[in-house]
Design a protein around this motif. Structure first.
Motif, short mmCIF file in Angstrom:
data_model
loop_
_atom_site.label_atom_id
_atom_site.label_comp_id
_atom_site.label_asym_id
_atom_site.label_seq_id
_atom_site.Cartn_x
_atom_site.Cartn_y
_atom_site.Cartn_z
N ILE A 131 31.18 18.69 -49.68
CA ILE A 131 31.83 17.40 -49.51
C ILE A 131 31.17 16.66 -48.36
O ILE A 131 31.24 17.08 -47.21
N ALA A 132 30.49 15.56 -48.66
CA ALA A 132 29.82 14.76 -47.64
C ALA A 132 30.83 13.85 -46.95
O ALA A 132 31.81 13.41 -47.56
N SER A 133 30.57 13.57 -45.68
CA SER A 133 31.49 12.73 -44.93
C SER A 133 30.76 12.06 -43.79
O SER A 133 29.61 12.38 -43.47
N ASP A 134 31.44 11.11 -43.17
CA ASP A 134 30.90 10.46 -41.98
C ASP A 134 30.93 11.45 -40.82
O ASP A 134 31.62 12.48 -40.88
N SER A 135 30.19 11.16 -39.77
CA SER A 135 30.18 12.06 -38.62
C SER A 135 30.95 11.50 -37.44
O SER A 135 31.28 12.24 -36.51
N ALA A 136 31.25 10.21 -37.45
CA ALA A 136 31.93 9.59 -36.31
C ALA A 136 32.74 8.39 -36.79
O ALA A 136 32.34 7.24 -36.63
N MET B 57 32.58 13.04 -51.88
CA MET B 57 32.48 12.35 -50.60
C MET B 57 33.85 11.81 -50.22
O MET B 57 34.55 11.20 -51.02
N ILE B 58 34.22 12.05 -48.97
CA ILE B 58 35.43 11.47 -48.41
C ILE B 58 35.09 11.00 -47.00
O ILE B 58 34.75 11.80 -46.14
N ALA B 59 35.12 9.69 -46.80
CA ALA B 59 34.67 9.14 -45.52
C ALA B 59 35.30 7.77 -45.27
O ALA B 59 34.64 6.86 -44.79
N TYR C 17 41.20 3.35 -49.72
CA TYR C 17 40.24 4.42 -49.53
C TYR C 17 40.38 5.41 -50.68
O TYR C 17 41.50 5.72 -51.11
N GLY C 18 39.24 5.91 -51.14
CA GLY C 18 39.27 6.87 -52.23
C GLY C 18 38.26 7.99 -52.04
O GLY C 18 37.23 7.81 -51.37
N PHE C 19 38.55 9.13 -52.63
CA PHE C 19 37.61 10.25 -52.71
C PHE C 19 36.68 9.97 -53.89
O PHE C 19 37.13 9.48 -54.93
N ALA C 20 35.39 10.26 -53.74
CA ALA C 20 34.43 9.88 -54.77
C ALA C 20 33.56 11.05 -55.21
O ALA C 20 33.24 11.94 -54.41
N VAL C 21 33.18 11.03 -56.48
CA VAL C 21 32.16 11.92 -57.02
C VAL C 21 31.14 11.05 -57.75
O VAL C 21 31.42 9.90 -58.09
N LYS C 22 29.96 11.59 -57.98
CA LYS C 22 28.96 10.84 -58.72
C LYS C 22 29.44 10.61 -60.14
O LYS C 22 30.07 11.48 -60.74
N LYS C 23 29.17 9.45 -60.67
CA LYS C 23 29.71 9.05 -61.97
C LYS C 23 29.36 10.07 -63.04
O LYS C 23 28.20 10.42 -63.24
N GLY C 24 30.41 10.56 -63.72
CA GLY C 24 30.22 11.50 -64.81
C GLY C 24 30.06 12.94 -64.39
O GLY C 24 29.92 13.82 -65.26
N GLU C 25 30.09 13.23 -63.08
CA GLU C 25 29.88 14.59 -62.61
C GLU C 25 31.13 15.10 -61.87
O GLU C 25 31.89 14.33 -61.31
N ASN C 26 31.31 16.42 -61.90
CA ASN C 26 32.42 17.09 -61.20
C ASN C 26 33.79 16.47 -61.49
O ASN C 26 34.56 16.19 -60.56
N PRO C 27 34.14 16.25 -62.77
CA PRO C 27 35.45 15.66 -63.08
C PRO C 27 36.61 16.56 -62.64
O PRO C 27 37.68 16.07 -62.29
N GLU C 28 36.39 17.89 -62.67
CA GLU C 28 37.46 18.80 -62.26
C GLU C 28 37.77 18.66 -60.77
O GLU C 28 38.92 18.79 -60.34
N LEU C 29 36.74 18.35 -59.97
CA LEU C 29 36.96 18.16 -58.53
C LEU C 29 37.80 16.91 -58.29
O LEU C 29 38.71 16.91 -57.45
N LEU C 30 37.50 15.86 -59.02
CA LEU C 30 38.27 14.62 -58.90
C LEU C 30 39.72 14.84 -59.34
O LEU C 30 40.66 14.36 -58.69
N GLN C 31 39.91 15.59 -60.42
CA GLN C 31 41.26 15.86 -60.92
C GLN C 31 42.05 16.73 -59.94
O GLN C 31 43.24 16.49 -59.70
#
Length: 529
Positions: free
Chosen positions: A85-90, A144-146, A264-278
């Motif tokens: 999960i990518a995120s901001d650092s500050a 990604m959540i940032a 604000y929303g949690f994001a995944v690349k379009k069409g990928e990792n649908p189970e993570l989004l769910q």
């Protein structure tokens, strides 16, 4: 009264209760099968009514609760052992490092709670907002959540979760600035915003209307510091972030009513990792249902200033050093490690291409010239972005940020070292090569025994200078998420808002290190000569 009619009614009305609560079955048989008097029948009916009244509400609540839980917590099977999960650092209060050097914040707590709820593992990758976006797009991260605002433009590239925070954006000015009280007062002034944010979009959309200039920044610390030193007249940012900054000592004011922001929303690349989004959506519903969501929000956005106060007063230089020296030393070691590894590799590659550039074979000279021109012609940050974000799609696997940083520094330094080697060899009088060849020595033997030993003495100062340059260039590598000394400082600034002291400490650390290297180089040069 018709006894059989009464018995039929009782059977139809109370049979579910009788079936469910088996202890009433014997009573039922005694009353009706043996045809006792009407008083007993009446008592049975009253007992059934009372039982029905007492148990029906509880049963309904249990059913509703079970239904609600099953609806919000559907069992979803993770498809990976670990999700990155990518995120901001500050970006306090959504993600930032606390006084103990641990990443905390609203986004961090939400991801940890949801992953624990669904039983999947996560690895948080704090690399900065822009770098996190590119990491998600290039496949370096699964989600990604940032504090990312959901927009139509971003929906073309990413799939978003249900909104987990309703934001807002607001103008802030330096405390005591009474010249700005409305948007009209911004006419002719400079307003700052972070690149790619909702604030930046709002400022662009209203620039002609209010007549201000826009200045863009990559990180929050740059934005807030620019306002503090007067480089900009005002800034625009998300209201929770401004509130957190004010709460932690930033001398800011918000004279203009805040704008209703996006979600604000949690994001995944379009069409990928649908189970993570769910899983995120289902977990978010459950957190809100149980009240844990409100607890997380209130933990980081609160009017209780004492709750956020660190154990050590970080408003002083001594307090900053005392509370953050471990993180700073870790960042310094990361900087030194990057420099040592990359420079050692650059020496090997640079010497090879440097020898190619003076070789008698024209093809080798051409290859060396093309290599040096290409590497020196590409800005190092662009090279770092290509290696870290672009190259994985070509080679088919992810390159860790530290390795990508080493490759970037190696390629960049090797091109300059190749030119140092070429210049050092050419500095040796050509007559020595001719004399050696006339005595029957081969070209390789002449280079090994006569030319290179002399050239090496000439190259030493330039090698040390290039090492110092590589050491400084590590600050550029922070753009792809490597937490070296400068990035460590920026993370500390995001939490403490003490940019003057933090950057002073970092400058002194660089000064001491580079001065020591320079002194060592002079001693080495004297010994060689």
């Amino acid at each position: 009264m018709n006894y059989f009619f009464l018995e039929s009614c009782v059977r139809n009305i109370f049979s579910p209760i009788i079936v469910k609560y088996g202890n009433y079955r014997n009573l039922y048989r005694r009353l009706f099968m043996k045809k006792r008097n009407m008083l007993q029948t009446f008592l049975f009916i009253m007992t059934g009514l009372v039982t029905f009244a007492l148990h029906t509400p509880v049963q309904a609540d249990e059913t509703q609760s079970t239904t609600a839980t099953s609806e919000t917590m559907q069992k979803i099977e993770p498809k990976k052992d670990v999700y990155v999960i990518a995120s901001d650092s500050a970006f306090a209060p959504f993600e930032y490092q606390n006084a103990d050097g641990e990443y905390v914040g609203i986004d961090v707590s939400l991801m940890e709670a949801i992953s624990e709820m669904h039983g999947f593992n996560i690895r948080m990758d704090f690399r900065g907002f822009s770098a996190a976006l590119q990491a998600l797009e290039s496949g370096q991260a699964d989600g990604m959540i940032a504090g990312m605002t959901i927009t139509d433009e971003r929906k073309k590239t990413f799939d978003f979760s249900d909104p987990y925070f309703q934001s807002g954006i607001q103008i802030a000015v330096k405390k005591g600035n009474i010249s700005i009280k409305s948007y009209e007062d911004l006419d002719g002034k400079t307003v700052g915003a972070k690149v790619g944010t909702e604030s930046a979009d709002f400022l662009v959309a209203n620039q002609e209307k209010y007549g201000y200039e826009i200045k863009y920044f990559d990180a929050a610390d740059q934005l807030y510091d620019s306002l503090r030193v007067g480089a900009i007249d005002a800034m625009m940012d998300d209201y929770p972030v401004i509130g957190y900054a004010i709460k932690n000592g930033q001398e800011l004011e918000t004279p203009i009513e805040r704008e209703t922001g996006g979600s604000y929303g949690f994001a995944v690349k379009k069409g990928e990792n649908p189970e993570l989004l769910q899983m995120f959506n289902e977990g978010l519903k459950e957190l809100k249902r149980t009240g844990q969501y409100d607890e997380i929000i209130n933990q980081y956005i609160s009017t209780d200033e004492s709750a956020a106060a660190p154990a050590v007063d970080e408003s002083t230089l001594t307090g900053l050093i005392q509370n953050n020296y471990k993180a700073l030393l870790k960042g310094l070691w990361q900087t030194i490690l990057l420099t040592l590894i990359s420079f050692a590799l650059a020496l090997v590659v640079g010497v090879i291409f440097g020898l190619f550039s003076v070789a008698p074979i024209r093809a080798l000279r051409t290859v060396a010239s093309i290599y040096v021109d290409i590497i020196r012609g590409i800005p190092m940050m662009v090279l770092a972005f290509f290696i870290f974000f672009g190259l994985p799609s070509i080679v088919g696997f992810t390159i860790p940020d530290f390795i990508a940083g080493i490759i970037t520094l190696t390629l960049n330094a090797s091109a300059y070292i190749a030119e140092i080697v070429r210049g050092g060899i050419n500095a040796v009088p050509t007559g020595q090569m001719e004399a050696s060849r006339s005595l029957g020595l081969s070209y390789n033997r002449t280079m090994q025994k006569i030319i290179l030993p002399q050239a090496f003495k000439i190259m030493i100062p330039s090698f040390v200078n290039q090492f110092v340059i590589s050491l400084k260039d590590t600050t550029i590598i922070s753009a792809i998420g490597v937490v070296e000394l400068l990035q460590t400082g920026r993370i500390i600034v995001a939490r403490t808002t003490q940019s003057t002291y933090v950057y002073l400490i970092i400058a002194v650390m660089y000064l001491i290190l580079i001065t020591a290297l320079t002194k060592f180089a002079k001693v080495l040069e004297k010994k060689v000569k």
